[in-house]
Design a protein around this motif. Structure first.
Motif, PDB file in Angstrom:
ATOM      1  N   TYR A 148      -2.924   9.451 -11.133  1.00 41.63           N
ATOM      2  CA  TYR A 148      -3.951   8.893 -10.238  1.00 41.63           C
ATOM      3  C   TYR A 148      -4.500  10.031  -9.380  1.00 41.63           C
ATOM      4  N   GLU A 150      -7.558  10.798  -6.389  1.00 43.78           N
ATOM      5  CA  GLU A 150      -8.647  10.349  -5.508  1.00 43.78           C
ATOM      6  C   GLU A 150      -8.686  11.293  -4.316  1.00 43.78           C
ATOM      7  N   PRO A 154      -9.455   6.207  -0.578  1.00 49.75           N
ATOM      8  CA  PRO A 154      -9.417   5.074  -1.504  1.00 49.75           C
ATOM      9  C   PRO A 154      -9.328   3.741  -0.763  1.00 49.75           C
ATOM     10  N   LEU A 156      -7.633   0.821  -0.439  1.00 50.76           N
ATOM     11  CA  LEU A 156      -6.316   0.481  -0.967  1.00 50.76           C
ATOM     12  C   LEU A 156      -6.230  -0.958  -1.463  1.00 50.76           C
ATOM     13  N   VAL A 159      -7.560  -1.012  -4.913  1.00 46.73           N
ATOM     14  CA  VAL A 159      -6.740  -0.250  -5.854  1.00 46.73           C
ATOM     15  C   VAL A 159      -5.512  -1.035  -6.278  1.00 46.73           C
ATOM     16  N   LYS A 160      -4.824  -1.640  -5.318  1.00 52.58           N
ATOM     17  CA  LYS A 160      -3.562  -2.293  -5.646  1.00 52.58           C
ATOM     18  C   LYS A 160      -3.735  -3.611  -6.392  1.00 52.58           C
ATOM     19  N   ALA A 169       0.598  10.930  -8.394  1.00 53.56           N
ATOM     20  CA  ALA A 169      -0.547  10.636  -7.537  1.00 53.56           C
ATOM     21  C   ALA A 169      -0.995  11.935  -6.873  1.00 53.56           C
ATOM     22  N   ALA A 171      -3.699  13.042  -3.981  1.00 53.85           N
ATOM     23  CA  ALA A 171      -4.574  12.495  -2.937  1.00 53.85           C
ATOM     24  C   ALA A 171      -4.412  13.336  -1.676  1.00 53.85           C
ATOM     25  N   GLU A 190      -2.126   6.932   5.991  1.00 54.00           N
ATOM     26  CA  GLU A 190      -2.797   6.281   4.856  1.00 54.00           C
ATOM     27  C   GLU A 190      -2.250   6.795   3.532  1.00 54.00           C
ATOM     28  N   ASN A 193       0.834   4.964   2.855  1.00 50.98           N
ATOM     29  CA  ASN A 193       0.514   3.617   2.345  1.00 50.98           C
ATOM     30  C   ASN A 193       0.166   3.664   0.869  1.00 50.98           C
ATOM     31  N   LEU A 194      -0.558   4.695   0.476  1.00 54.76           N
ATOM     32  CA  LEU A 194      -0.922   4.849  -0.932  1.00 54.76           C
ATOM     33  C   LEU A 194       0.337   5.054  -1.773  1.00 54.76           C
ATOM     34  N   THR A 197       2.209   1.924  -2.211  1.00 57.40           N
ATOM     35  CA  THR A 197       1.528   0.996  -3.123  1.00 57.40           C
ATOM     36  C   THR A 197       1.723   1.397  -4.579  1.00 57.40           C
TER      37      THR A 197
END
Length: 254
Positions: A148, A150, A154, A156, A159-160, A169, A171, A190, A193-194, A197
């Motif tokens: 992934y 980004e 994003p 979120l 996305v989720k 990932a 980011a 954030e 959080n990504l 997720t």
């Protein structure tokens, strides 16, 4: 899977036997909107690759039409017959430069490259009203490995809804707030959080560069957080995600 960090937003992904050049900025300077007084940036240290020293590239992947992702001087020196996948705004730039094999993907559209690699455009940053740029989900159709990417902000919740977990990932972890636009790049909280997720096995920071920026815009940009802050948040989160921090020019084999 091998990942080479170039600098800022620029990467080389080697996945599914394909070598993919991502958001390349290889030539100085970087000027936003053709206005040097607004924003001009230079690499403090020469980048590891120039247009003539890149490995053979199978695919060009462009996430946004903005100059720090779709850098015209760099793109003008690459082979314009190289297949390219791009956001709709970036596809227009590539077309204007004479690229002949462009696939424009809007959010959640998919494209199978060489029947080996599935590329899905995922929701990315909203640069302006009605202009939502791309992130990408790459899947090796043989091994099932997923990546992934980004580089901004994003959404979120979107996305989720459609992505469960990923292997890697990439980011940002240091946020940026721009005048009038607000926050356009995610910060440590954030980014955590990504990670919570997508639950990647590996997380690699992007949108960080050893650069010097001049002009009006950099004077008013405010940063949020730091890499050490994200490292600490991730360590305390209980996630099994491993943070990888390649230096510019370094290749990591996943």
């Amino acid at each position: 899977m091998k990942l080479t960090r170039i600098d800022l937003n620029s990467w080389i992904f080697h996945i599914a036997g394909q070598t993919i050049l991502v958001d390349p900025w290889l030539i100085d300077p970087l000027v936003f909107y053709g206005q040097p007084w607004l924003f001009t940036a230079y690499h403090n240290t020469p980048v590891a690759f120039g247009p003539q020293t890149l490995p053979p590239i199978d695919l060009l992947l462009i996430s946004q039409g903005l100059d720090d992702h779709c850098h015209k001087p760099t793109l003008q020196q690459l082979d314009r017959a190289t297949p390219a996948i791009a956001s709709p705004t970036a596809a227009k730039v590539l077309s204007s430069l004479g690229y002949t094999n462009i696939t424009s993907l809007a959010n959640w559209q998919e494209f199978n490259f060489q029947e080996k690699l599935q590329i899905t455009a995922v929701p990315g940053a909203e640069i302006g009203p009605g202009q939502e740029e791309n992130g990408y989900l790459l899947k090796d159709l043989s091994s099932g490995e997923t990546l992934y990417y980004e580089p901004h902000l994003p959404p979120l919740e979107k996305v989720k809804q459609k992505i469960d977990t990923v292997d890697v990932a990439i980011a940002p972890v240091v946020g940026q707030i721009f005048p009038l636009l607000g926050q356009i790049i995610i910060g440590p909280k954030e980014a955590l959080n990504l990670a919570q997720t997508l639950k990647p096995k590996y997380f690699l920071p992007t949108a960080m560069g050893d650069i010097k920026a001049t002009g009006i815009l950099p004077m008013f940009v405010r940063s949020i957080g730091s890499l050490p802050e994200f490292r600490d948040l991730l360590a305390k989160s209980g996630l099994a995600t491993q943070l990888l921090e390649p230096e510019p020019g370094q290749t990591l084999e996943i």
